[in-house]
Write an enzyme that holds these catalytic residues in place. Structure first.
Site, PDB file in Angstrom:
ATOM      1  N   GLU A   1      35.115  30.832  49.889  1.00 42.61           N
ATOM      2  CA  GLU A   1      36.479  31.770  49.667  1.00 42.61           C
ATOM      3  C   GLU A   1      37.729  30.756  49.703  1.00 42.61           C
ATOM      4  OE1 GLU A   1      36.937  35.468  52.150  1.00 42.61           O
ATOM      5  OE2 GLU A   1      38.957  35.253  51.520  1.00 42.61           O
TER       6      GLU A   1
ATOM      7  N   HIS B   1      41.146  29.720  47.531  1.00 38.15           N
ATOM      8  CA  HIS B   1      41.695  29.912  46.475  1.00 38.15           C
ATOM      9  C   HIS B   1      42.572  29.194  45.750  1.00 38.15           C
ATOM     10  CE1 HIS B   1      40.084  33.634  47.940  1.00 38.15           C
ATOM     11  NE2 HIS B   1      40.810  33.789  49.078  1.00 38.15           N
TER      12      HIS B   1
ATOM     13  N   HIS C   1      36.619  40.750  47.595  1.00 38.19           N
ATOM     14  CA  HIS C   1      37.587  40.270  48.392  1.00 38.19           C
ATOM     15  C   HIS C   1      38.741  41.433  48.316  1.00 38.19           C
ATOM     16  CE1 HIS C   1      41.384  37.763  49.034  1.00 38.19           C
ATOM     17  NE2 HIS C   1      40.490  36.724  49.461  1.00 38.19           N
TER      18      HIS C   1
ATOM     19  N   ASP D   1      38.945  30.238  53.739  1.00 40.95           N
ATOM     20  CA  ASP D   1      40.159  31.121  53.006  1.00 40.95           C
ATOM     21  C   ASP D   1      41.460  30.239  52.847  1.00 40.95           C
ATOM     22  OD1 ASP D   1      41.430  33.302  51.996  1.00 40.95           O
ATOM     23  OD2 ASP D   1      41.281  34.330  53.916  1.00 40.95           O
TER      24      ASP D   1
HETATM   25 MN    MN Z   1      40.855  35.070  50.721  1.00 47.56          MN
END
Ligand code: MN
Length: 318
Positions: free
Chosen positions: A7, A9, A160, A281
């Site tokens: 996850e 980005h 998400h 994340d």
């Molecule tokens: Mn995220």
């Protein structure tokens, strides 16, 4: 321990200019740094991966991304451009980066076709969707052809958080509850339950959905959801009718954004060792903190290895 993270980005200047990059902080300096890290595919991203012991990051467009675009034709073009850009970056460092496709969910047929292109031509590992699109969640009937393509391509869909479709009264006057503090958790948990209750996984039993943030609270609520659904129907549920059956069979979760050992241990107990995968994340969460969290979590070395990379290898077919 060496890890795979999924996850993680990125953004592009065009997405930023169009306001399709969420702002989770009131602090300008922190947000400027987040934006810089989102755009970077080089030094700072690789340094953060190294600090956490991450061999490979499967990268995805940040939220709300394509799902936040109101114009359908623009969404279709943007998704293609974003996937092409990501493919070029993955090609530069194929040992370190993989890709999740962005898809124009404004048009489910176009989303299915863009997904197929991203998997077959660009070599991506799956698809990530940022919540609802124009008020429609992915259990809407119109998405069935898209889901059929997801199953046919045999790739996971990462569910998400994204923008809420409206501003519910339960958050009125309490902006502290917005975004990842609470509203995204409730919205994404509800989105996952919408998929289960729609019967999607009875129609397409081989689908695999990934939910981040330690399962958006769902691993801790499975007993209650089953039990109160039985009461709602007024009859006992066979094991394969229970919402928990589908959550355990058709979902896996990641540790993204949660560096707390108690929810990890509870999630492993609820879902089993094969269904919990490491993630950070990035760049919203500190990579070193996330890496240290897994390295020191109170689990056996065999289970740690599954969470770190073994389960990701299976789910992403690496
Ligand atoms: Mn995220």
């Amino acid at each position: 321990m060496r890890k795979i993270a999924l996850e993680e980005h990125f953004s592009t200047p065009e997405l930023e200019n169009r306001g399709l990059v969420a702002r989770p902080t009131r602090n300008d300096a922190i947000f400027t740094e987040i934006e810089r890290r989102l755009r970077d595919f080089g030094e700072s991203r690789l340094a953060a991966m190294d600090a956490a012991g991450i061999n490979m990051s499967v990268l995805s467009l940040t939220t709300p991304g394509i799902q936040g675009e109101k114009d359908m034709a623009t969404a279709i073009r943007l998704a293609k451009d974003v996937n092409d850009l990501l493919a070029r970056e993955v090609q530069k460092r194929p040992q370190r980066y993989g890709g999740f496709a962005a898809v124009p969910t404004q048009d489910p047929a176009a989303a299915a076709n863009e997904l197929e292109r991203a998997i077959k031509q660009l070599g991506f590992k799956g698809v990530l969707v940022n919540g609802q699109t124009n008020g429609r969640y992915l259990d809407d009937e119109r998405f069935l052809p898209f889901w059929e393509r997801v199953q046919e391509l045999d790739v996971p869909l990462y569910l998400h958080p994204g923008d809420l479709p409206d501003s519910p009264a339960m958050y009125a006057g309490r902006p502290e509850l917005e975004g990842p503090v609470w509203a995204w958790t409730a919205d994404t948990g509800a989105h996952a339950l919408r998929l289960i209750f729609s019967g999607l996984f009875k129609r397409l039993p081989r689908l695999k959905v990934i939910v981040g943030h330690m399962g958006e609270t769902l691993p801790f609520l499975l007993w209650r959801i089953d039990n109160r659904f039985e009461l709602q129907l007024g009859r006992p549920l066979a094991p394969e009718e229970r919402p928990s059956f589908f959550f355990r069979r058709n979902f896996v979760i990641t540790t993204s954004g949660v560096c707390d050992p108690d929810p990890l241990v509870e999630s492993l107990a609820a879902l089993g060792d094969d269904n919990v995968l490491f993630s950070v994340d990035y760049p919203y969460q500190d990579s070193r903190q996330a890496g240290d969290f897994l390295d020191n979590a109170p689990v056996s070395e065999a289970v740690r290895a599954k969470i770190a990379s073994g389960n990701a290898r299976r789910v992403l077919k690496l």
